[in-house]
Design a protein around this motif. Sequence first.
Motif, PDB file in Angstrom:
ATOM      1  N   LYS A   9       6.290  -1.949   6.650  1.00 15.92           N
ATOM      2  CA  LYS A   9       6.564  -2.054   5.190  1.00 15.92           C
ATOM      3  C   LYS A   9       5.307  -1.773   4.407  1.00 15.92           C
ATOM      4  CE  LYS A   9       9.597  -6.193   5.599  1.00 15.92           C
ATOM      5  NZ  LYS A   9       9.879  -7.409   4.975  1.00 15.92           N
ATOM      6  N   ASN A  10       4.316  -1.266   5.062  1.00 16.45           N
ATOM      7  CA  ASN A  10       3.038  -0.646   4.618  1.00 16.45           C
ATOM      8  C   ASN A  10       2.371  -1.758   3.709  1.00 16.45           C
ATOM      9  OD1 ASN A  10       2.903   1.612   5.691  1.00 16.45           O
ATOM     10  ND2 ASN A  10       2.583   2.694   3.955  1.00 16.45           N
ATOM     11  N   THR A  11       2.495  -3.150   4.235  1.00 16.84           N
ATOM     12  CA  THR A  11       2.225  -4.150   3.529  1.00 16.84           C
ATOM     13  C   THR A  11       1.177  -5.339   4.123  1.00 16.84           C
ATOM     14  OG1 THR A  11       4.111  -4.290   2.298  1.00 16.84           O
ATOM     15  CG2 THR A  11       2.993  -6.508   2.081  1.00 16.84           C
ATOM     16  N   GLN A  12      -0.055  -5.592   3.546  1.00 17.76           N
ATOM     17  CA  GLN A  12      -0.939  -6.612   4.238  1.00 17.76           C
ATOM     18  C   GLN A  12      -0.578  -7.913   3.422  1.00 17.76           C
ATOM     19  OE1 GLN A  12      -5.786  -7.386   4.354  1.00 17.76           O
ATOM     20  NE2 GLN A  12      -5.002  -6.075   2.780  1.00 17.76           N
TER      21      GLN A  12
ATOM     22  N   ASP B 179       2.090  -5.428   8.156  1.00 16.66           N
ATOM     23  CA  ASP B 179       3.440  -5.355   8.602  1.00 16.66           C
ATOM     24  C   ASP B 179       3.460  -3.817   8.359  1.00 16.66           C
ATOM     25  OD1 ASP B 179       6.082  -4.376   8.742  1.00 16.66           O
ATOM     26  OD2 ASP B 179       6.718  -6.291   8.101  1.00 16.66           O
ATOM     27  N   ASN B 180       3.361  -2.735   9.318  1.00 11.16           N
ATOM     28  CA  ASN B 180       3.367  -1.540   9.289  1.00 11.16           C
ATOM     29  C   ASN B 180       4.402  -0.961   8.749  1.00 11.16           C
ATOM     30  OD1 ASN B 180       1.172  -1.782  12.233  1.00 11.16           O
ATOM     31  ND2 ASN B 180       0.379  -1.066  10.383  1.00 11.16           N
TER      32      ASN B 180
ATOM     33  N   ALA C 102       0.795  -1.345   0.045  1.00 10.69           N
ATOM     34  CA  ALA C 102       0.069   0.147   0.085  1.00 10.69           C
ATOM     35  C   ALA C 102       0.864   1.379   0.238  1.00 10.69           C
ATOM     36  CB  ALA C 102      -0.841   0.237   1.228  1.00 10.69           C
ATOM     37  N   SER C 103       0.515   2.429  -0.541  1.00  7.77           N
ATOM     38  CA  SER C 103       1.180   3.412  -0.725  1.00  7.77           C
ATOM     39  C   SER C 103       0.713   4.560  -1.119  1.00  7.77           C
ATOM     40  CB  SER C 103       2.296   3.273  -1.940  1.00  7.77           C
ATOM     41  OG  SER C 103       1.773   3.166  -3.324  1.00  7.77           O
TER      42      SER C 103
ATOM     43  N   PHE D  20      -2.167   5.027   6.452  1.00  4.72           N
ATOM     44  CA  PHE D  20      -3.430   4.335   6.650  1.00  4.72           C
ATOM     45  C   PHE D  20      -3.964   4.197   7.886  1.00  4.72           C
ATOM     46  CE2 PHE D  20      -4.186   3.165   2.145  1.00  4.72           C
ATOM     47  CZ  PHE D  20      -2.699   3.238   1.713  1.00  4.72           C
ATOM     48  N   SER D  21      -3.680   5.150   8.858  1.00 11.88           N
ATOM     49  CA  SER D  21      -4.132   5.219  10.128  1.00 11.88           C
ATOM     50  C   SER D  21      -5.575   5.080  10.129  1.00 11.88           C
ATOM     51  CB  SER D  21      -3.535   6.260  10.952  1.00 11.88           C
ATOM     52  OG  SER D  21      -4.190   6.193  12.278  1.00 11.88           O
ATOM     53  N   MET D  22      -6.479   4.425  10.821  1.00 11.97           N
ATOM     54  CA  MET D  22      -7.694   4.358  10.803  1.00 11.97           C
ATOM     55  C   MET D  22      -8.474   3.792   9.362  1.00 11.97           C
ATOM     56  SD  MET D  22      -8.498   4.750  13.922  1.00 11.97           S
ATOM     57  CE  MET D  22     -10.318   4.532  13.695  1.00 11.97           C
ATOM     58  N   TYR D  23      -7.533   2.888   9.032  1.00 16.75           N
ATOM     59  CA  TYR D  23      -8.145   2.137   7.645  1.00 16.75           C
ATOM     60  C   TYR D  23      -8.289   0.680   8.137  1.00 16.75           C
ATOM     61  CZ  TYR D  23      -7.796   5.785   4.250  1.00 16.75           C
ATOM     62  OH  TYR D  23      -8.091   6.790   3.157  1.00 16.75           O
TER      63      TYR D  23
END
Length: 127
Positions: A76-79, A73-74, A24-25, A29-32
Amino acid sequence: QVQLVESGGGLVQAGGSLRLSCAASGRTFSMYAMGWFRQAPGKERECVAAISWSGGSPYYTDSVKGRFTVSIDNAKNTQYLQMNSLKPEDTAVYYCAAKKVDTYYSGNYYLDDYDYWGQGTQVTVSS
């Protein structure tokens, strides 16, 4: 500009495993809530798993409970979606999605009202 990019799909035999990733970029994405949806040919799109950006409040549809694990993984901004004990009926295009939420409540995560979507990755499970 928000981008969600899935990877990790492929062809696997029944009983095998795959791990999908969603990078994700484009914003914080806080509160997502972050979801994984899938759509098989001739079927409606369904939410298979979702999780809050904080890593809590996971949701799973009944058919994948005990087999799939969703994580974040916050750093890495990755789900991720770890899929084990795959079945032929898991065959579908899998999509990553993100939506703004007021509270982290997993009871709403299955709803198909996400703001952002990835392009999808094909998962094929052979029998």
